[in-house]
Structures are given as C-alpha cells and as structure tokens.
Design a protein around this motif. Structure first.
Motif, PDB file in Angstrom:
ATOM      1  N   SER A   1      18.550  -5.058  22.585  1.00 11.23           N
ATOM      2  CA  SER A   1      17.614  -5.698  21.659  1.00 11.23           C
ATOM      3  C   SER A   1      18.315  -6.567  20.630  1.00 11.23           C
ATOM      4  O   SER A   1      17.669  -7.373  19.952  1.00 11.23           O
ATOM      5  CB  SER A   1      16.801  -4.625  20.918  1.00 11.23           C
ATOM      6  N   GLY A   2      19.624  -6.392  20.479  1.00 10.80           N
ATOM      7  CA  GLY A   2      20.360  -7.103  19.447  1.00 10.80           C
ATOM      8  C   GLY A   2      20.269  -6.455  18.079  1.00 10.80           C
ATOM      9  O   GLY A   2      20.840  -6.964  17.113  1.00 10.80           O
ATOM     10  N   ALA A   3      19.572  -5.317  17.986  1.00  8.08           N
ATOM     11  CA  ALA A   3      19.353  -4.691  16.683  1.00  8.08           C
ATOM     12  C   ALA A   3      20.589  -3.968  16.163  1.00  8.08           C
ATOM     13  O   ALA A   3      20.771  -3.853  14.954  1.00  8.08           O
ATOM     14  CB  ALA A   3      18.184  -3.718  16.765  1.00  8.08           C
ATOM     15  N   VAL A   4      21.423  -3.447  17.051  1.00  2.00           N
ATOM     16  CA  VAL A   4      22.608  -2.690  16.644  1.00  2.00           C
ATOM     17  C   VAL A   4      23.802  -3.190  17.446  1.00  2.00           C
ATOM     18  O   VAL A   4      23.695  -3.394  18.658  1.00  2.00           O
ATOM     19  CB  VAL A   4      22.418  -1.171  16.866  1.00  2.00           C
ATOM     20  N   ARG A   5      24.925  -3.364  16.755  1.00  2.00           N
ATOM     21  CA  ARG A   5      26.148  -3.742  17.472  1.00  2.00           C
ATOM     22  C   ARG A   5      27.365  -3.139  16.776  1.00  2.00           C
ATOM     23  O   ARG A   5      27.334  -2.831  15.584  1.00  2.00           O
ATOM     24  CB  ARG A   5      26.287  -5.252  17.579  1.00  2.00           C
ATOM     25  N   HIS A   6      28.405  -2.976  17.556  1.00  2.00           N
ATOM     26  CA  HIS A   6      29.677  -2.444  17.061  1.00  2.00           C
ATOM     27  C   HIS A   6      30.569  -3.625  16.716  1.00  2.00           C
ATOM     28  O   HIS A   6      30.844  -4.469  17.552  1.00  2.00           O
ATOM     29  CB  HIS A   6      30.316  -1.580  18.151  1.00  2.00           C
ATOM     30  N   GLU A   7      31.031  -3.689  15.462  1.00  2.00           N
ATOM     31  CA  GLU A   7      31.799  -4.845  15.001  1.00  2.00           C
ATOM     32  C   GLU A   7      33.300  -4.629  15.035  1.00  2.00           C
ATOM     33  O   GLU A   7      34.052  -5.587  14.900  1.00  2.00           O
ATOM     34  CB  GLU A   7      31.370  -5.229  13.581  1.00  2.00           C
ATOM     35  N   GLY A   8      33.779  -3.400  15.185  1.00  2.00           N
ATOM     36  CA  GLY A   8      35.208  -3.170  15.303  1.00  2.00           C
ATOM     37  C   GLY A   8      35.869  -2.713  14.016  1.00  2.00           C
ATOM     38  O   GLY A   8      35.234  -2.551  12.979  1.00  2.00           O
ATOM     39  N   LYS A   9      37.199  -2.509  14.112  1.00  4.15           N
ATOM     40  CA  LYS A   9      37.973  -1.898  13.036  1.00  4.15           C
ATOM     41  C   LYS A   9      38.713  -2.927  12.199  1.00  4.15           C
ATOM     42  O   LYS A   9      38.994  -4.033  12.646  1.00  4.15           O
ATOM     43  CB  LYS A   9      39.009  -0.931  13.616  1.00  4.15           C
ATOM     44  N   ARG A  10      39.074  -2.488  10.997  1.00  2.19           N
ATOM     45  CA  ARG A  10      40.013  -3.217  10.165  1.00  2.19           C
ATOM     46  C   ARG A  10      40.819  -2.201   9.356  1.00  2.19           C
ATOM     47  O   ARG A  10      40.351  -1.097   9.079  1.00  2.19           O
ATOM     48  CB  ARG A  10      39.312  -4.209   9.247  1.00  2.19           C
ATOM     49  N   THR A  11      42.046  -2.585   9.021  1.00  3.29           N
ATOM     50  CA  THR A  11      42.928  -1.736   8.230  1.00  3.29           C
ATOM     51  C   THR A  11      43.314  -2.484   6.969  1.00  3.29           C
ATOM     52  O   THR A  11      43.788  -3.622   7.040  1.00  3.29           O
ATOM     53  CB  THR A  11      44.185  -1.365   9.027  1.00  3.29           C
ATOM     54  N   THR A  12      43.118  -1.860   5.819  1.00  2.00           N
ATOM     55  CA  THR A  12      43.425  -2.485   4.532  1.00  2.00           C
ATOM     56  C   THR A  12      44.020  -1.451   3.590  1.00  2.00           C
ATOM     57  O   THR A  12      43.375  -0.452   3.283  1.00  2.00           O
ATOM     58  CB  THR A  12      42.154  -3.072   3.883  1.00  2.00           C
ATOM     59  N   GLY A  13      45.255  -1.701   3.161  1.00  2.00           N
ATOM     60  CA  GLY A  13      45.854  -0.849   2.143  1.00  2.00           C
ATOM     61  C   GLY A  13      45.882   0.620   2.479  1.00  2.00           C
ATOM     62  O   GLY A  13      45.575   1.460   1.631  1.00  2.00           O
ATOM     63  N   GLY A  14      46.213   0.962   3.736  1.00  2.00           N
ATOM     64  CA  GLY A  14      46.294   2.360   4.124  1.00  2.00           C
ATOM     65  C   GLY A  14      44.974   3.019   4.435  1.00  2.00           C
ATOM     66  O   GLY A  14      44.914   4.237   4.636  1.00  2.00           O
TER      67      GLY A  14
ATOM     68  N   ALA B   1      38.624   1.286   8.578  1.00  2.00           N
ATOM     69  CA  ALA B   1      37.160   1.288   8.624  1.00  2.00           C
ATOM     70  C   ALA B   1      36.703   0.752   9.973  1.00  2.00           C
ATOM     71  O   ALA B   1      37.236  -0.246  10.461  1.00  2.00           O
ATOM     72  CB  ALA B   1      36.579   0.444   7.496  1.00  2.00           C
ATOM     73  N   ASP B   2      35.768   1.454  10.586  1.00  2.00           N
ATOM     74  CA  ASP B   2      35.127   0.993  11.819  1.00  2.00           C
ATOM     75  C   ASP B   2      33.682   0.685  11.451  1.00  2.00           C
ATOM     76  O   ASP B   2      33.017   1.479  10.777  1.00  2.00           O
ATOM     77  CB  ASP B   2      35.200   2.070  12.898  1.00  2.00           C
ATOM     78  N   THR B   3      33.186  -0.474  11.919  1.00  2.00           N
ATOM     79  CA  THR B   3      31.926  -0.996  11.384  1.00  2.00           C
ATOM     80  C   THR B   3      30.876  -1.197  12.461  1.00  2.00           C
ATOM     81  O   THR B   3      31.171  -1.679  13.552  1.00  2.00           O
ATOM     82  CB  THR B   3      32.178  -2.333  10.657  1.00  2.00           C
ATOM     83  N   LEU B   4      29.640  -0.837  12.111  1.00  2.00           N
ATOM     84  CA  LEU B   4      28.448  -1.125  12.910  1.00  2.00           C
ATOM     85  C   LEU B   4      27.537  -2.033  12.091  1.00  2.00           C
ATOM     86  O   LEU B   4      27.549  -1.982  10.855  1.00  2.00           O
ATOM     87  CB  LEU B   4      27.683   0.152  13.247  1.00  2.00           C
ATOM     88  N   LEU B   5      26.754  -2.853  12.764  1.00  2.00           N
ATOM     89  CA  LEU B   5      25.718  -3.637  12.085  1.00  2.00           C
ATOM     90  C   LEU B   5      24.374  -3.228  12.657  1.00  2.00           C
ATOM     91  O   LEU B   5      24.168  -3.274  13.876  1.00  2.00           O
ATOM     92  CB  LEU B   5      25.937  -5.139  12.292  1.00  2.00           C
TER      93      LEU B   5
END
Length: 421
Positions: free
Chosen positions: A57-70, A73-77
């Motif tokens: 449906s496009g309502a939910v997607r997995h955006e992936g990880k990022r690392t900042t200052g130790g 975060a893994d992100t969903l929209l």
C-alpha cells in the motif's frame, strides 16, 4: 512514556526510530512492522522488515540504519493517512542479530512527525534480559484517529517467533524425508471375467500454488566480520541489486546547515570493473556511462536518484549469470553536488541477490573532508564472488577527481577525463 501508557498521534506520515547505544559486545538490531487485522496479518505482505522493505500500500516502509556518535538507529516510516481501512493495528518491533536485548543498552522507540520533526511519542524500554525479539510499541485506531501505545514485550524465539505469533509463514530449513519402506510385491490378482470398464473420472484441478514463505535470513558485514561468500549464501545466479540509501542529520552542521533537507545532496553510486579478459571501465551517471546488464560489463546503473529514499535510492544491478566474466568490481559513491563531504550523511548499503540472503552494512561516521567513499570490493576467487565491506573514505589530492582517488587507492590504472551528467 511509561510501559502500557498511550497517547494520541496525528494521522500523518510519522518516522519511527528504534535506537540503542553501540559498543563492544552489543549485537545489531533490526526494526520491523506488522500490519494486523484481528490480531493477525492478512498475508505475509503485511510484514515490513529488511527483506521486505515496503508494504504494497505504500503506507509503511523500512528506511534503514544510521550510526551517529556511538548510537545506532533503525528507522521505519508509517504514513497513517494511507493505511488501508481493514488494518486495525501496526506492531513496531525489533529483533536482535547475534545476541539478546539484555546486551543492548539504552533501547528506545521514538515517533516524530516526518514533516516537522516534532517528537510525538517516546518510550525508553527497560529491563530486557534473554529476549531476542521485542515489541516496543504499536499504533492502533481509536475513535477515527490513531494512538501510540508503549508495549515493551519480548520474545526469546527471535524474529521467527515474533513473526509466527502474528501469522507469518516463515521459511524453514528443509528436513530430510524419512527413508521409504521396502517395496512389497503384491500377490497376483485372481482371474475374472472381463467387465465393462467404468467411465474415466472427471479431471481433478490441481490446487493453487502455495505462497512463498518469508525469508528471515540476512548477512550484516562489520569491521570484525567484513567479508562473505555469495556462493555460500545461495547468490550464484540471476541479478544482484546493490542499493544505497541515505539520510541527512536532523540538524545539519557546518557547511551542510544551508541545505535544509534530505533531498539537498546528490550522491552518485558507481562501480569500477575489471573483467576476466583484462578489460576495465567504470559504470556511473557521469558521462552517461550506465553500463549494460546482458552485455559486457554485465553491470547496469538503474538511474540517478537525488533523494536517498529507501523506496528508490541509487541502484546498481550485477548479472551473476556472468560470474566467470568478472575479475573484480569496486562499488563506490561520490558526492556530486550539495555538499563537500559525507559528514552528517548516514548511508546504508544493501546487496540483494535474486537467490540468497541480502547483505547489508552501514557506513561509518565520516570525520574527514571526503567526497568519495569505497563501499564494497567484489572479487572472483576460484569462481566464487567474495563481497568485502570497505566503508573507506578518501580525500583526493588537490585538483584531482574523486574517481582518480579511488583508482589510485585500488590500483585500477585507468586514464580519466572530465565528464558531466
């Protein structure tokens, strides 16, 4: 928010961040979402995670990880305005890769308005022990709107147990069939008078093919374990997509502060190749050198994306049916415009073979003025392609291009001339 509490959230696009503090001995973790009706998924398509990053449906997607200052975060929209009417709840979960959540410090879930960046809910989850999967929160419908509930419920059976509990069909290893019993020779039938043969039975329609189960396997490359064999992961044929997606820091600093958004930076995914017959070249948007998938170099750049969104990002496709034609491939990325460096940009690289587990890794935080980063080196070793995580930022010499810097660092030995898109 305390565990079990709830709060109203806007029916809008919300960014869901599952985060923790990294360090020695801390396992990786992965965010996922399950869209439920009466407590179960309608089909396996209602499961959004690293192997299935977008809901139909496009309502939910997995955006992936990022690392900042130790911190990782893994992100969903989740765009709650686009959720189908039949969906009552969206479960927001995490699974630990290579350990338990008792080894994951400072685990939290934070929900922000994707448009404004305003935090609308946050739950810091305490008390995990042997759990290998964790439901941190959920969105649910209430009186025509949506609410968020802080859950904090764990499973010791990992992502497989979590998925199975909500009705997902999980791909399990094939078990050998029991040995067949020795054949028994039947006695000869008695001789009888001929009879009129019966009418042939009506043709029986074969049952519809069963849905393919969800594959939960994946490979995460790290500094400690940087390499993997494609053959051992089943990636020996078909197309392999190499995807790069990125996000800017919420509050860019330095020279990036003037950009004002994720879409202000144009990154270019590229590949240097050397074929078995000695031919060398580059696949990149610069100079419209997009390559070919079914002819040499058997590598094709899908297009030029300027957003970094996980639904698109930059994509290369490598034809694994021609593994024997490759000697080595170096996948790299350059900053084309919008920034002078990768500082404050957080990128995730995913190699998705058509057959086999996906391979992923995040880029380390950039601390130098580097406009070019070597991502992965793929080498042909005895007919098997070995993928090695590089994540190596380079600083070109004055007056030299990013491509020349990559060439010199890896000894490609090509001649370079200026090019444009």
């Amino acid at each position: 928010m305390p565990k079990g509490s709830n709060t109203q959230v806007p029916t809008a696009a919300l960014r869901v961040e599952l985060g923790w503090r990294s360090g020695p001995g801390v396992p990786d973790a992965d965010a996922s979402a399950l869209l439920l009706t009466s407590g179960k998924v309608r089909s396996d398509a209602d499961f959004v995670f690293y192997n299935q990053p977008a809901h139909p449906s496009g309502a939910v997607r997995h955006e992936g990880k990022r690392t900042t200052g130790g911190r990782v975060a893994d992100t969903l929209l989740a765009d709650l305005g686009r959720v189908e009417d039949g969906i009552e709840r969206i479960v927001l979960a995490a699974s630990a890769d290579g350990g338990t959540f008792g080894q994951v410090p400072d685990l939290y879930i934070e929900v922000t308005d994707a448009a404004s960046g305003r935090v609308v809910a946050r739950f810091d989850s305490p008390g995990a022990t042997v759990e290998t999967a964790f439901v941190l929160g959920e969105f649910y419908r209430r009186q025509g709107g949506w609410k968020f509930r802080a859950v904090g419920q764990g499973y010791d059976s990992g992502l497989e147990g979590l998925a199975g509990d909500f009705g997902i069909t999980v791909d399990e290893p094939q078990r050998p069939a029991p040995p067949a019993a020795a054949p028994v020779t039947p006695p000869p039938p008695p001789v009888t008078a001929p009879v009129t043969p019966p009418s042939p039975p009506a043709a029986v329609q074969p049952p519809p093919p069963a849905a393919q189960p969800v594959r939960l396997s994946k490979v995460t490359l790290t500094k400690a374990a940087p390499s993997v064999s494609l053959a051992k992961q089943g990636g020996t044929s078909g197309a392999m997509r190499v995807n790069l997606n990125w996000q800017m820091n919420k509050q860019p600093t330095g020279w990036l502060s003037r950009l004002g958004g994720q879409g202000g930076v144009d990154l270019d995914l590229c590949a240097l190749y050397e074929l078995a017959d000695g031919r060398k070249g580059v696949v990149q948007a610069l100079g419209n050198a997009f390559g070919e998938l079914h002819r040499p170099p058997y590598i094709h750049l899908d297009g030029d994306d300027r957003t970094g969104a996980v639904s698109r990002g930059e994509n290369l496709t490598i034809n694994l049916d021609h593994t024997h034609d490759f000697r080595r491939i170096l996948v790299f990325v350059t900053v084309y415009e919008g920034a002078r460096s990768f500082a404050d940009l957080h990128a995730t690289v995913t190699l998705q073979p058509q057959h086999g587990a996906p391979i992923e890794f995040s880029l380390d935080e950039c601390t130098v003025a580097s406009p070019v980063c070597a991502l992965a080196l793929i080498t042909n070793t005895g007919g098997d392609l070995i993928v090695r995580r590089e994540a190596r930022y380079l600083v070109p010499e004055r007056g030299s291009s990013p491509q020349r810097a990559i060439d010199r660092a890896y000894g490609w030995g090509m001649n370079w001339t200026p090019g444009r898109k």
